[in-house]
Design an enzyme around this catalytic site. Structure first.
Site, mmCIF file in Angstrom:
data_model
loop_
_atom_site.group_PDB
_atom_site.id
_atom_site.type_symbol
_atom_site.label_atom_id
_atom_site.label_comp_id
_atom_site.label_asym_id
_atom_site.label_seq_id
_atom_site.Cartn_x
_atom_site.Cartn_y
_atom_site.Cartn_z
ATOM 1 N N HIS A 1 43.055 44.926 64.354
ATOM 2 C CA HIS A 1 44.001 45.974 64.739
ATOM 3 C C HIS A 1 43.263 47.256 65.102
ATOM 4 C CE1 HIS A 1 47.637 44.174 62.318
ATOM 5 N NE2 HIS A 1 47.157 43.355 63.234
ATOM 6 N N TYR B 1 39.908 55.600 56.222
ATOM 7 C CA TYR B 1 40.667 54.339 56.174
ATOM 8 C C TYR B 1 39.812 53.178 56.714
ATOM 9 C CZ TYR B 1 44.813 51.364 56.205
ATOM 10 O OH TYR B 1 45.718 50.360 55.951
ATOM 11 N N TYR C 1 53.365 51.898 57.910
ATOM 12 C CA TYR C 1 53.557 52.635 56.654
ATOM 13 C C TYR C 1 54.775 53.521 56.866
ATOM 14 C CZ TYR C 1 48.863 51.442 54.945
ATOM 15 O OH TYR C 1 47.747 50.769 54.508
ATOM 16 N N LYS D 1 42.329 50.036 49.741
ATOM 17 C CA LYS D 1 40.918 50.272 49.428
ATOM 18 C C LYS D 1 40.305 49.345 48.383
ATOM 19 C CE LYS D 1 39.833 53.281 52.280
ATOM 20 N NZ LYS D 1 39.079 52.682 53.366
ATOM 21 N N PRO E 1 47.632 50.448 45.984
ATOM 22 C CA PRO E 1 47.314 49.719 47.218
ATOM 23 C C PRO E 1 47.613 50.470 48.519
ATOM 24 C CG PRO E 1 49.221 48.753 46.119
ATOM 25 C CD PRO E 1 48.694 49.793 45.203
HETATM 26 P P1 RFL Z 1 39.728 40.548 40.765
HETATM 27 O O1 RFL Z 1 40.151 40.045 42.081
HETATM 28 O O2 RFL Z 1 40.768 40.993 39.797
HETATM 29 O O3 RFL Z 1 38.842 39.402 40.102
HETATM 30 C C1 RFL Z 1 38.449 39.440 38.743
HETATM 31 C C2 RFL Z 1 38.305 38.000 38.260
HETATM 32 O O4 RFL Z 1 37.812 37.995 36.914
HETATM 33 C C3 RFL Z 1 38.504 36.973 36.197
HETATM 34 N N1 RFL Z 1 38.402 37.255 34.759
HETATM 35 C C4 RFL Z 1 37.589 36.577 33.912
HETATM 36 N N2 RFL Z 1 36.730 35.573 34.119
HETATM 37 C C5 RFL Z 1 36.044 35.099 33.043
HETATM 38 N N3 RFL Z 1 36.199 35.572 31.781
HETATM 39 C C6 RFL Z 1 37.057 36.586 31.533
HETATM 40 N N4 RFL Z 1 37.207 37.060 30.302
HETATM 41 C C7 RFL Z 1 37.796 37.133 32.631
HETATM 42 N N5 RFL Z 1 38.721 38.132 32.757
HETATM 43 C C8 RFL Z 1 39.073 38.184 34.036
HETATM 44 C C9 RFL Z 1 39.927 37.065 36.752
HETATM 45 O O5 RFL Z 1 40.666 35.870 36.514
HETATM 46 C C10 RFL Z 1 39.660 37.290 38.235
HETATM 47 O O6 RFL Z 1 39.549 36.074 38.962
HETATM 48 O O7 RFL Z 1 38.696 41.760 40.909
HETATM 49 P P2 RFL Z 1 37.583 42.068 42.060
HETATM 50 O O8 RFL Z 1 36.754 40.844 42.334
HETATM 51 O O9 RFL Z 1 36.938 43.323 41.630
HETATM 52 O O10 RFL Z 1 38.443 42.322 43.392
HETATM 53 C C11 RFL Z 1 39.285 43.437 43.510
HETATM 54 C C12 RFL Z 1 40.478 43.112 44.397
HETATM 55 O O11 RFL Z 1 41.084 41.914 43.932
HETATM 56 C C13 RFL Z 1 41.521 44.249 44.417
HETATM 57 O O12 RFL Z 1 40.883 45.497 44.417
HETATM 58 C C14 RFL Z 1 42.437 44.176 45.663
HETATM 59 O O13 RFL Z 1 43.215 43.015 45.649
HETATM 60 C C15 RFL Z 1 43.346 45.422 45.732
HETATM 61 N N6 RFL Z 1 44.314 45.361 46.849
HETATM 62 C C16 RFL Z 1 43.944 45.661 48.146
HETATM 63 N N7 RFL Z 1 42.660 45.990 48.422
HETATM 64 C C17 RFL Z 1 42.285 46.209 49.725
HETATM 65 O O14 RFL Z 1 41.101 46.525 49.947
HETATM 66 N N8 RFL Z 1 43.146 46.083 50.785
HETATM 67 C C18 RFL Z 1 44.449 45.749 50.590
HETATM 68 O O15 RFL Z 1 45.190 45.579 51.565
HETATM 69 C C19 RFL Z 1 44.903 45.572 49.232
HETATM 70 N N9 RFL Z 1 46.172 45.241 48.981
HETATM 71 C C20 RFL Z 1 45.633 44.983 46.595
HETATM 72 C C21 RFL Z 1 46.553 44.943 47.692
HETATM 73 C C22 RFL Z 1 46.051 44.633 45.312
HETATM 74 C C23 RFL Z 1 47.356 44.259 45.115
HETATM 75 N N10 RFL Z 1 47.698 43.878 43.791
HETATM 76 C C24 RFL Z 1 48.467 42.752 43.459
HETATM 77 C C25 RFL Z 1 47.023 44.518 42.664
HETATM 78 C C26 RFL Z 1 47.862 44.586 47.497
HETATM 79 C C27 RFL Z 1 48.290 44.275 46.211
HETATM 80 C C28 RFL Z 1 49.748 43.946 46.048
HETATM 81 C C1 PHB Z 2 48.436 43.959 52.877
HETATM 82 O O1 PHB Z 2 48.326 43.429 54.010
HETATM 83 O O2 PHB Z 2 48.691 43.288 51.861
HETATM 84 C C2 PHB Z 2 48.273 45.420 52.748
HETATM 85 C C3 PHB Z 2 48.012 46.193 53.868
HETATM 86 C C4 PHB Z 2 47.866 47.569 53.727
HETATM 87 C C5 PHB Z 2 47.957 48.133 52.461
HETATM 88 C C6 PHB Z 2 48.195 47.353 51.346
HETATM 89 C C7 PHB Z 2 48.370 45.986 51.475
HETATM 90 O O3 PHB Z 2 47.819 49.479 52.322
#
Ligand code: RFL
Ligand code: PHB
Length: 414
Positions: free
Chosen positions: A76, A390, A207, A302, A298
């Site tokens: 995009h 961003y 957004y 980031k 979110p």
């Molecule tokens: P994770 O993905 O939480 O992975 C951590 C892993 O550790 C495991 N774990 C263990 N394993 C062994 N022993 C233990 N005692 C343990 N305790 C935990 C867990 O099961 C898991 O598999 O962390 P990591 O790798 O640092 O990654 C971070 C990302 O997952 C997170 O920052 C993003 O998903 C945030 N986020 C977004 N980030 C973006 O850059 N762009 C986005 O568009 C975006 N959208 C989002 C998001 C997060 C969301 N939620 C649900 C929080 C949208 C949403 C809705």
């Molecule tokens: C997503 O595609 O899940 C998404 C995109 C932008 C955001 C957060 C989540 O700011």
């Protein structure tokens, strides 16, 4: 029975941070053991992020992970910002002189990484329990866990990487006083997110600030939409039928001449909104990366990008430390990462506060939000400030081969 093992880097967590760290370390000739509490299927299906900075895309390409990302990712130029019933486009490519964003789901990055690690015959254990990390003050920290067959493993390491997310055990294993800053902000609302078998009704992410609350229209593929609604904190997703979700989305996104395509809701969940930063991101021989050290709401997309940035820096530092005995980058790791973390925390906080409706919000606050939004879509300078952070803070480079490259990677140690 207990098995004694030895590795260079023990990694807790097989989310994007832990898996990518293992991949990068292997490229630098460093072996690791990565342990994960959940099953492989669970990790590959967990719906989360989708928006990648161009800096993240470039790093993934540079380390051999660009194949499916380039074939299936949706590139995009920018985003739409909507308020007062009008939709405006911000062209980041033009505003930043070439940087863009790519929609490629975190589930797909995790699948690509697990496939690459498995093909390399890596030590990657799912469904472990009772993970502990000890001896963090010593030169030989120990990672212990029980595998799914019930066998206890005691792995002596040079370094342990805490990549176990916000609820993990590594950050909590740091003794009192080991973390000097724990900064937190809970936002008084949450996101209800859906994955829907409905083709996106937009070519780029929207957004939207609406008096009824924030809404975000994203996507996963040309057939699958990913949409979010601001809902009260602690909302029960069960209170939202599919019809109620689609009706609320249609109300918030309404602009003349545009309609929202509906379809079956495949998955729905509520995500709390929180900012959190723990510092320093290191205690002795334990290094924290990704959500284990910091989380952002979110809104600025980031979280995943920060996890990738941490790990690019950490892999370079750990290769130097374990291969060359050179501590310089390891010592600089926390300060180096925290600069980007705080910049992204600010962007996420700013976008969140500008676009969400706080319970009890008065007219003064609403007018301030609208004034910022009008400025954003009418001033090239304001739009360029958003676009710059961003799309990525600064290039991520992973090249542990020569001292010169390390100096270029982290100017502060040059
Ligand atoms: P994770 O993905 O939480 O992975 C951590 C892993 O550790 C495991 N774990 C263990 N394993 C062994 N022993 C233990 N005692 C343990 N305790 C935990 C867990 O099961 C898991 O598999 O962390 P990591 O790798 O640092 O990654 C971070 C990302 O997952 C997170 O920052 C993003 O998903 C945030 N986020 C977004 N980030 C973006 O850059 N762009 C986005 O568009 C975006 N959208 C989002 C998001 C997060 C969301 N939620 C649900 C929080 C949208 C949403 C809705
Ligand atoms: C997503 O595609 O899940 C998404 C995109 C932008 C955001 C957060 C989540 O700011």
């Amino acid at each position: 029975m207990t098995v004694q093992e030895r590795t260079q880097v023990g990694i807790v967590g097989a989310g994007p941070a832990g898996l990518l760290l293992a991949h990068l370390l292997a490229l630098g000739g460093i072996d690791s053991v990565c342990v994960e509490a959940r099953s492989r299927e669970y990790c590959e299906a967990r719906q989360r992020a989708g928006m990648l900075e161009s800096t993240t895309v470039e790093l993934l390409r540079a380390v051999g992970l660009g194949g499916r990302l380039d074939a299936e990712g949706l590139e995009h130029d920018g985003i739409y910002v909507q308020f007062d019933g009008e939709r405006h486009h911000l062209n980041f490519r033009e505003l930043t002189g070439g940087r863009w964003i790519t929609i490629y789901a975190q589930t797909e990055i995790v699948k690509d990484l697990i496939a690459a690690r498995t093909a390399a015959g890596a030590a990657l254990e799912f469904e472990v329990s009772d993970t502990t990390v000890t001896g963090l003050d010593s030169d030989r920290p120990v990672l212990s866990y029980t595998d799914r067959g019930g066998e206890r493993h005691v792995v002596t390491c040079d370094v342990i990487a805490g990549c176990d997310g916000f609820h993990g055990i590594t950050r909590r294993s740091i003794p009192a006083g080991g973390l000097t800053m724990l900064a937190e902000r809970c936002y008084p609302y949450a996101w209800l997110g859906i994955l829907a078998a409905a083709p996106p009704s937009t070519d780029e992410v929207i957004y939207c600030r609406h008096d009824r609350g924030f809404a975000l229209h994203s996507m996963r593929t040309p057939e699958i939409g990913r949409l979010y609604l601001q809902v009260p904190a602690d909302e029960d997703a069960g209170r939202w039928s599919d019809d109620r979700i689609w009706a609320e989305l249609a109300t918030r996104f309404a602009v003349p001449g545009w309609s929202l395509t509906r379809g079956p809701v495949l998955q729905k969940s509520v995500t709390p909104m929180r900012s959190f930063v723990a510092a320093p991101m290191r205690y002795g021989r334990l290094f924290l990366a990704g959500d284990a050290a910091h989380i952002v709401p979110p809104t600025g997309a980031k979280g995943l990008n920060l996890a990738v940035a941490d790990v690019a820096a950490l892999a370079t530092a750990l290769i130097r430390l374990t291969r060359d005995g050179d501590r310089e980058l390891a010592d600089a790791y926390s300060d180096y990462c925290l600069e980007r973390v705080w910049r992204s925390t600010h962007l996420s906080w700013w976008m969140t506060s500008m676009l969400h409706i706080t319970p009890g919000q008065d007219q003064f606050e609403s007018e301030l939000q609208l004034a910022q939004l009008r400025h954003l879509v009418s001033s090239r300078t304001a739009a360029a400030m958003l676009a710059e952070t961003y799309t990525g803070y600064a290039p991520l480079r992973f090249d542990p081969t020569t001292r010169l490259e390390a100096a270029r990677l982290w100017p502060s140690v040059a």
